[in-house]
Design an enzyme around this catalytic site. Structure first.
Site, PDB file in Angstrom:
ATOM      1  N   GLU A 191       4.860   3.112   1.771  1.00 59.23           N
ATOM      2  CA  GLU A 191       6.040   2.943   2.611  1.00 59.23           C
ATOM      3  C   GLU A 191       6.381   4.260   3.283  1.00 59.23           C
ATOM      4  OE1 GLU A 191      10.428   0.832   2.495  1.00 59.23           O
ATOM      5  OE2 GLU A 191       9.125   0.818   0.736  1.00 59.23           O
ATOM      6  N   LEU A 193       0.810  -1.220   0.000  1.00 60.95           N
ATOM      7  CA  LEU A 193       0.000   0.000   0.000  1.00 60.95           C
ATOM      8  C   LEU A 193       0.837   1.261   0.000  1.00 60.95           C
ATOM      9  CD1 LEU A 193      -2.683  -1.076   2.633  1.00 60.95           C
ATOM     10  CD2 LEU A 193      -3.001  -0.898   0.162  1.00 60.95           C
ATOM     11  N   VAL A 199       3.933  -0.987   4.134  1.00 62.24           N
ATOM     12  CA  VAL A 199       2.608  -1.374   4.631  1.00 62.24           C
ATOM     13  C   VAL A 199       1.926  -2.210   3.559  1.00 62.24           C
ATOM     14  CG1 VAL A 199       0.391  -0.564   5.507  1.00 62.24           C
ATOM     15  CG2 VAL A 199       2.462   0.757   5.963  1.00 62.24           C
ATOM     16  N   LYS A 218       1.768  -3.389   8.889  1.00 59.36           N
ATOM     17  CA  LYS A 218       2.872  -2.426   8.894  1.00 59.36           C
ATOM     18  C   LYS A 218       4.127  -3.177   9.322  1.00 59.36           C
ATOM     19  CE  LYS A 218       3.638   2.249  10.733  1.00 59.36           C
ATOM     20  NZ  LYS A 218       3.099   3.239  11.691  1.00 59.36           N
ATOM     21  N   PHE A 224       8.855   4.086   8.951  1.00 60.48           N
ATOM     22  CA  PHE A 224       8.791   2.839   9.721  1.00 60.48           C
ATOM     23  C   PHE A 224       9.109   1.652   8.837  1.00 60.48           C
ATOM     24  CE2 PHE A 224       6.956   0.457  13.334  1.00 60.48           C
ATOM     25  CZ  PHE A 224       6.730  -0.772  12.739  1.00 60.48           C
ATOM     26  N   ASP A 282       3.298  14.102  14.304  1.00 60.77           N
ATOM     27  CA  ASP A 282       3.496  13.876  12.864  1.00 60.77           C
ATOM     28  C   ASP A 282       2.160  13.901  12.123  1.00 60.77           C
ATOM     29  OD1 ASP A 282       5.127  13.567  10.654  1.00 60.77           O
ATOM     30  OD2 ASP A 282       5.159  11.381  10.762  1.00 60.77           O
TER      31      ASP A 282
END
Length: 339
Positions: A28, A26, A34, A48, A31, A145
């Site tokens: 990136e 989906l 995904v 994730k 982290f 964030d």
């Protein structure tokens, strides 16, 4: 953990994502990638996956698990569980079929699906989510964030705030904190945080103000790299407001759907109040909700916002043609297309 979280086996996650197939990816962020997945029960999820090269990935993983232990709200993405297998670290979330807000907002075609009524509803939903984080959750949480790619949309286009890897927990009596490790996204960080490492609930208020102006205009904050008049969307909105032409900020795609121009102008004013240079002058999120829903109340006049027109060392680094994905110890810029 004393919470309704499931521990997923590695085999079940592999089966759900078809061995992390590329077609199920989906997006990136800092982290890691995904993936979309489908459990044996038929439920769709977003997985994730911690990137091994992410400098702060393990900290983010622990942070999200600890926070989700406390947080439950209709405007926050729900975490179902996690998986730990060797060096693998994964978080399993509810799947958001309409991806992220930026997927629609900054696209010339998909943006048509966000009429003014829908955009105002999204602004309200984000406001409610932040009020819960700042005031009504068991521990006060600063997201740090907040941005369009971290607001996901469910099947009814209701907004849900995601990505709590950068978030910080405050005690109920804490007003602000200081950090030497600056994390977040350029253009959304308030001056006191970007320059001095000081953050508080007013940091999220600043990010929210930038996001509101983006929702109104359909433009990214850093999309003014060829404009000598203003360095970013915040500066452009301020110039228009000073001249009494705030309606020019409106996304042209809203021309037919925005019949309540006063409401849109009020949102512009709220957005500018949220990006005030001084954190003390910014409203709380409760004040924001009152301003948005009580159109008869008088709002203070905004003053010149932070990072608006001066081209100095801090702001000049914010100007870029394309969103940048980085993951380093000093600054994290994470963009993800959806979950």
């Amino acid at each position: 953990m004393g919470h309704d979280l499931s521990v997923f086996s590695y085999a079940s996650v592999m089966a759900a994502t078809i061995n992390f197939a590329e077609e199920n990816k989906l997006g990136e962020g800092g982290f890691g990638p995904v993936y979309r997945g489908k459990l044996a029960t038929g439920q769709e999820v977003a997985v994730k996956r911690l990137s091994k090269c992410s400098g702060q990935g393990t900290l983010e993983f622990k942070n999200e698990l600890i926070l989700i232990h406390e947080l439950q709200h209709t405007n926050l993405v729900q975490l179902f569980g996690f998986c730990i297998h060797g060096e693998e670290r994964m978080l399993i979330y509810e799947y958001m079929p309409n991806k992220s807000l930026d997927y629609f907002l900054f696209n010339s075609i998909r943006g048509i699906f966000l009429d003014w009524s829908q955009r105002f509803s999204i602004i309200e939903g984000i406001t409610q989510g932040l009020i819960y984080l700042h005031k009504f959750s068991r521990t006060r949480v600063i997201h740090r964030d907040l941005k369009a790619s971290n607001v996901l949309l469910d099947e009814n286009m209701n907004p849900k705030i995601s990505d709590f890897g950068m978030a910080r927990i405050f005690s109920i009596n804490d007003l602000e904190a200081n950090t030497s490790r600056i994390v977040g996204t350029r253009g959304y960080m308030p001056p006191e945080y970007a320059m001095e490492g000081i953050f508080s609930t007013k940091s999220d208020v600043y990010s929210f103000g930038v996001l509101v102006l983006e929702i109104i205009s359909g433009r990214r904050n850093n999309s003014f790299y060829n404009d000598d008049r203003a360095i970013n969307l915040v500066g452009y909105a301020w110039e228009l407001w000073k001249e009494g032409t705030g309606l020019q900020l409106m996304d042209p795609k809203l021309a037919d759907s925005c019949t309540n121009k006063d409401q849109l102008l009020r949102c512009v004013q709220v957005g500018l109040l949220c990006v005030e240079d001084s954190a003390a002058n910014r409203p709380t999120m409760s004040d924001v909700l009152s301003a948005l829903t009580n159109e008869s109340s008088r709002l203070p006049a905004p003053t010149k916002p932070a990072f608006s027109t001066e081209r100095h060392a801090v702001t000049s680094s914010m100007v870029e043609k394309e969103p940048q994905i980085l993951s380093v110890n000093d600054l994290t810029i994470s963009d993800c297309d959806g979950r």
